[in-house]
Design a protein around this motif. Sequence first.
Motif: not given
Length: 72
Positions: A43-45, A49-50, A54-55
């Motif tokens: 699974q990509p980490v 920034e992502q 999400a937060k």
Amino acid sequence: NVTVDDDTVPVDFSTNFSDDGRWLYKDNQIVKNPDYVTPDTPQPVPTAEQQAIAKLTTLVTGLMAKEAVNNA
């Protein structure tokens, strides 16, 4: 070098050739390895920034839910 007749090569050999361990050369033929297990795709980490996006998305969604309750 190994030479194999074209009529003994499995149909999906060329599309799945890069899968290490999927194929065996046995009795002058290319056969599927009965013990082959497809490796798990890592699974990509998420980038920093992502993670921040999400937060923020979670925060905004929570604020919008509170506002909806207050305006009801």
